[in-house]
Write a protein that holds these residues in place. Structure first.
Motif, PDB file in Angstrom:
ATOM      1  N   VAL A 173       0.836  -1.199   0.000  1.00 58.47           N
ATOM      2  CA  VAL A 173       0.000   0.000   0.000  1.00 58.47           C
ATOM      3  C   VAL A 173       0.874   1.254   0.000  1.00 58.47           C
ATOM      4  O   VAL A 173       1.956   1.279   0.612  1.00 58.47           O
ATOM      5  CB  VAL A 173      -0.952   0.001   1.227  1.00 58.47           C
ATOM      6  N   ALA A 174       0.396   2.294  -0.687  1.00 59.21           N
ATOM      7  CA  ALA A 174       1.074   3.584  -0.658  1.00 59.21           C
ATOM      8  C   ALA A 174       0.765   4.286   0.656  1.00 59.21           C
ATOM      9  O   ALA A 174      -0.393   4.307   1.091  1.00 59.21           O
ATOM     10  CB  ALA A 174       0.606   4.450  -1.830  1.00 59.21           C
ATOM     11  N   GLY A 175       1.771   4.852   1.298  1.00 61.24           N
ATOM     12  CA  GLY A 175       1.533   5.623   2.519  1.00 61.24           C
ATOM     13  C   GLY A 175       0.643   6.822   2.221  1.00 61.24           C
ATOM     14  O   GLY A 175      -0.315   7.101   2.953  1.00 61.24           O
ATOM     15  N   ILE A 176       0.960   7.524   1.153  1.00 61.85           N
ATOM     16  CA  ILE A 176       0.123   8.622   0.653  1.00 61.85           C
ATOM     17  C   ILE A 176      -0.022   8.427  -0.857  1.00 61.85           C
ATOM     18  O   ILE A 176       0.969   8.184  -1.543  1.00 61.85           O
ATOM     19  CB  ILE A 176       0.760  10.002   0.926  1.00 61.85           C
ATOM     20  N   TYR A 207       5.169   9.698   1.272  1.00 56.79           N
ATOM     21  CA  TYR A 207       4.918   9.808   2.714  1.00 56.79           C
ATOM     22  C   TYR A 207       6.106  10.445   3.440  1.00 56.79           C
ATOM     23  O   TYR A 207       5.950  11.438   4.171  1.00 56.79           O
ATOM     24  CB  TYR A 207       4.627   8.411   3.275  1.00 56.79           C
ATOM     25  N   THR A 208       7.287   9.880   3.224  1.00 59.55           N
ATOM     26  CA  THR A 208       8.461  10.320   3.973  1.00 59.55           C
ATOM     27  C   THR A 208       8.819  11.797   3.774  1.00 59.55           C
ATOM     28  O   THR A 208       9.245  12.448   4.728  1.00 59.55           O
ATOM     29  CB  THR A 208       9.655   9.399   3.642  1.00 59.55           C
ATOM     30  N   PRO A 209       8.634  12.380   2.571  1.00 62.43           N
ATOM     31  CA  PRO A 209       8.948  13.810   2.435  1.00 62.43           C
ATOM     32  C   PRO A 209       8.017  14.716   3.247  1.00 62.43           C
ATOM     33  O   PRO A 209       8.376  15.846   3.534  1.00 62.43           O
ATOM     34  CB  PRO A 209       8.755  14.081   0.936  1.00 62.43           C
ATOM     35  N   HIS A 210       6.840  14.207   3.603  1.00 63.34           N
ATOM     36  CA  HIS A 210       5.800  15.090   4.145  1.00 63.34           C
ATOM     37  C   HIS A 210       5.358  14.777   5.563  1.00 63.34           C
ATOM     38  O   HIS A 210       4.707  15.602   6.204  1.00 63.34           O
ATOM     39  CB  HIS A 210       4.569  15.071   3.217  1.00 63.34           C
ATOM     40  N   MET A 211       5.657  13.584   6.045  1.00 60.61           N
ATOM     41  CA  MET A 211       5.137  13.169   7.353  1.00 60.61           C
ATOM     42  C   MET A 211       6.294  12.743   8.261  1.00 60.61           C
ATOM     43  O   MET A 211       7.271  12.168   7.796  1.00 60.61           O
ATOM     44  CB  MET A 211       4.207  11.956   7.189  1.00 60.61           C
ATOM     45  N   PRO A 212       6.185  13.003   9.552  1.00 61.98           N
ATOM     46  CA  PRO A 212       7.142  12.367  10.454  1.00 61.98           C
ATOM     47  C   PRO A 212       7.024  10.857  10.259  1.00 61.98           C
ATOM     48  O   PRO A 212       5.928  10.300  10.399  1.00 61.98           O
ATOM     49  CB  PRO A 212       6.644  12.782  11.845  1.00 61.98           C
ATOM     50  N   ALA A 224       9.630   1.371   1.358  1.00 62.88           N
ATOM     51  CA  ALA A 224      10.448   1.922   0.271  1.00 62.88           C
ATOM     52  C   ALA A 224      10.293   3.438   0.237  1.00 62.88           C
ATOM     53  O   ALA A 224       9.209   3.963   0.482  1.00 62.88           O
ATOM     54  CB  ALA A 224      10.008   1.325  -1.067  1.00 62.88           C
ATOM     55  N   TRP A 225      11.388   4.150  -0.057  1.00 61.97           N
ATOM     56  CA  TRP A 225      11.361   5.612  -0.064  1.00 61.97           C
ATOM     57  C   TRP A 225      12.325   6.106  -1.129  1.00 61.97           C
ATOM     58  O   TRP A 225      13.120   5.337  -1.680  1.00 61.97           O
ATOM     59  CB  TRP A 225      11.754   6.162   1.313  1.00 61.97           C
ATOM     60  N   THR A 226      12.241   7.391  -1.426  1.00 62.96           N
ATOM     61  CA  THR A 226      13.117   7.956  -2.452  1.00 62.96           C
ATOM     62  C   THR A 226      13.640   9.312  -2.019  1.00 62.96           C
ATOM     63  O   THR A 226      12.965  10.038  -1.275  1.00 62.96           O
ATOM     64  CB  THR A 226      12.377   8.047  -3.805  1.00 62.96           C
TER      65      THR A 226
END
Lengths: 414, 163
Positions: A173-176, A207-212, A224-226
């Motif tokens: 699932v996508a976090g956002i 998700y990671t760029p915008h949320m704690p 997974a993140w970028t």
């Protein structure tokens, strides 16, 4: 609990050299950060300083600058571990981007654990990065794919969750959502997945760029993140996964760096995390990513999130007030339920034409299917325009978008 | 810096708002070909009714897309109706030359000489699309329906009775 200091956007804008330029004789109004974010001077300077003073390959040579290079690269990994609140830096694998992180899970974990009779639960709002690796796996291994549908408000439709999750081995699932902006209930899905005996993979690109981000609190198994969407350079991202999972997974990409020993009759893999980092990695990019993490930590991710909610709320309100029935905004109506992404369709103006006209006013928005064609079909649109905000955007940027939309409306009026 | 007036000429907007030959033809006997622009998701469907001697007897266009892809398809449909296959192919070549597209050889190398527009071929209203060349990303929008038409002609020729 630390007090959240609101973002000083006027000061932040000065940290981004590109925002000083003009385009088509207008100031640059960059509203496409969900696609890729701009880079602050701190990131550029960290990369430049590293190249000018400490550049060498890592984990190979014993001379001083090679030691410095290795320390810088591993320092970036530690920064990312901290940013994700991962228990151990051995669990933080650097890859090219989130797509490669998800492919690592598909090629290493899934191909060796799943086959005919196994099932994976995804959602209708996934980016192609979290769809195509699984479509390929289905073709190769006969794995069954199931999909959580979405409601008309752009939320996951959980009515059938218990039935759909029963018997699956993995939930993805996508976090956002990169199109709808929907913040998905990851923790609840993680608990449900674990109850069902499944693992959960989160696509954290938006998700990671915008949320704690706290991978332990989210309860996920793979994340997974970028880097390029979180003020870092392109070419670096990663996968976090639980150490016991990574230990049991076979190598994915193979070659130098990822081995402990190579003989002509065989090989043994390196220890974590290098087991999954074949070849010379993006060293300079890792250093830039480390600087991006420090920049975001300096702002405070709680403040980043509050800024997103406020500015997205302002955008939703003004877009609706000013353009009324001419504009259709997709995704949750409540700003608190979404990240800084607003996808919309404008009456009589195709998103491509809209983006082209907006560009003349210096306003950059993305137009197209946003690498989510199944979602486009679900929304019954061929394409949308998408404005997305980040730390360097303010209400004046949203006002510029609104004015440029009026211009497009005038040009295409029947 | 090119302005929007180079791109959105009045005749283009007119074809976008009032597309000609919009609809479908029963296929078969008509040939139905789909074209996609993977970049933006635009899609065009061309229905071709080609007689045994290769004349484009009728054409219909469906699908969805931006003003450039839709107006280009609309103008194309008006321009090719009633023309022979050879005339249509010459028109396709001339249009693509205007779009600065050099045909590639099968091995991927470009021809040494860019294709020249056929002096006898009149583009008429289609010349309004010339401004698209100044916006390179949009060239694919303008040529989508033309590539689809070329594929349709090939399929029609393959299906035509031998001799």
């Amino acid at each position: 609990m630390a007090i959240t200091v609101p973002l000083d956007v006027a000061r932040i804008k000065k940290d981004f050299p590109i925002l000083e330029r003009t385009t088509h004789d207008h100031r640059l109004v960059y509203l496409d950060s969900a696609n890729s974010s701009q880079k602050p001077r701190a990131v550029l300077e960290a990369m430049e300083h590293f190249i000018e003073h400490s550049y060498a390959n890592i984990h190979r040579a014993v001379y001083e600058i090679a030691e410095e290079a290795t320390a810088a690269y591993e320092g970036a990994r530690e920064a990312m571990r901290r940013f994700l609140n991962a228990p151990s830096s051995r669990e933080v694998i650097f890859t090219k981007n989130a797509t490669e992180g998800i492919n690592l899970v598909a090629y290493s974990w899934a191909r060796h654990n799943l086959g005919e009779g196994d099932a994976i639960l995804l959602t209708e709002m996934e980016h192609h990065a979290n769809l195509v690796p699984w479509l390929v796996l289905r073709e190769e291994k006969g794995v069954e794919l199931r999909f959580l549908p979405i409601t008309d408000d752009g939320q996951l439709d959980l009515a059938d969750l218990d039935r759909l999750i029963d018997g699956v081995s993995l939930v993805g699932v996508a976090g956002i959502s990169n199109v709808l902006g929907t913040i998905n209930p990851v923790r609840m899905l993680a608990d449900k997945a674990h109850e069902a005996g499944a693992l959960i993979l989160v696509d954290g690109a938006q998700y990671t760029p915008h949320m704690p981000t706290d991978v332990q609190a989210l309860g996920c198994d793979f994340y997974a993140w970028t880097g390029h969407k979180m003020l870092g350079p392109s070419g670096i991202g990663g996968l976090w996964a639980r150490e016991d999972l990574l230990d049991a997974m076979p190598a994915f990409l193979t070659g130098g760096e990822m081995i402990r020993d190579v003989r002509l009759d065989g090989w043994t893999p390196n220890e974590l995390p290098w087991k999954f980092e074949a070849g010379t990695p993006p060293i300079v990019e890792a250093v830039g990513l480390g600087a991006a993490v420090e920049y975001l930590e300096g702002l405070g991710m709680d403040a980043v999130r509050e800024h997103d909610v406020e500015l997205t709320g302002y955008a939703l309100r003004t877009l609706t007030e000013r353009h009324g029935e001419k504009i259709t905004i997709h995704g949750p109506s409540e700003p608190a339920a979404r990240g800084g992404v607003i996808s919309f369709v404008y009456e009589n103006v195709h998103p491509h034409d809209l983006s082209q006209v907006l560009d003349q006013s210096g306003v950059c928005v993305r137009a197209g299917h946003h690498c989510a064609k199944p979602l486009m079909r679900r929304l019954q649109v061929g394409a949308t325009a998408r404005a997305s905000v980040y730390v360097y955007n303010d209400e004046a940027d949203v006002d510029a978008l609104n004015e440029a939309l009026d211009e497009a409306d005038r040009l295409f009026a029947i | 810096m090119p302005g929007l007036e180079d791109l959105y000429r009045e005749i283009i907007l007119d074809h976008y708002r009032n597309p000609r030959n919009r609809g479908e033809l029963p296929a078969p006997p008509a040939v139905r070909v789909e074209g996609f622009n993977p970049l933006c998701g635009d899609e065009v469907v061309v229905y071709l009714d080609v007689t045994d001697d290769g004349t484009v007897n009728d054409i219909r266009i469906s699908g969805q897309g931006c003003s450039i892809s839709q107006s280009s398809a609309s103008m194309m449909s008006s321009a090719v109706k009633g023309k022979s296959a050879d005339e249509v192919r010459a028109l396709i070549r001339t249009f693509k030359a205007m779009m600065s597209i050099h045909e590639q050889r099968l091995d991927g190398s470009e021809e040494e000489e860019p294709i020249q527009p056929d002096g006898d071929v009149k583009l008429g209203d289609l010349e309004a699309l010339q401004g698209v060349v100044k916006f390179p990303v949009r060239i694919k929008c303008a040529t989508l329906s033309w590539n689809t038409l070329a594929q349709g002609l090939d399929e029609a020729a393959a299906e035509a009775p031998a001799g």
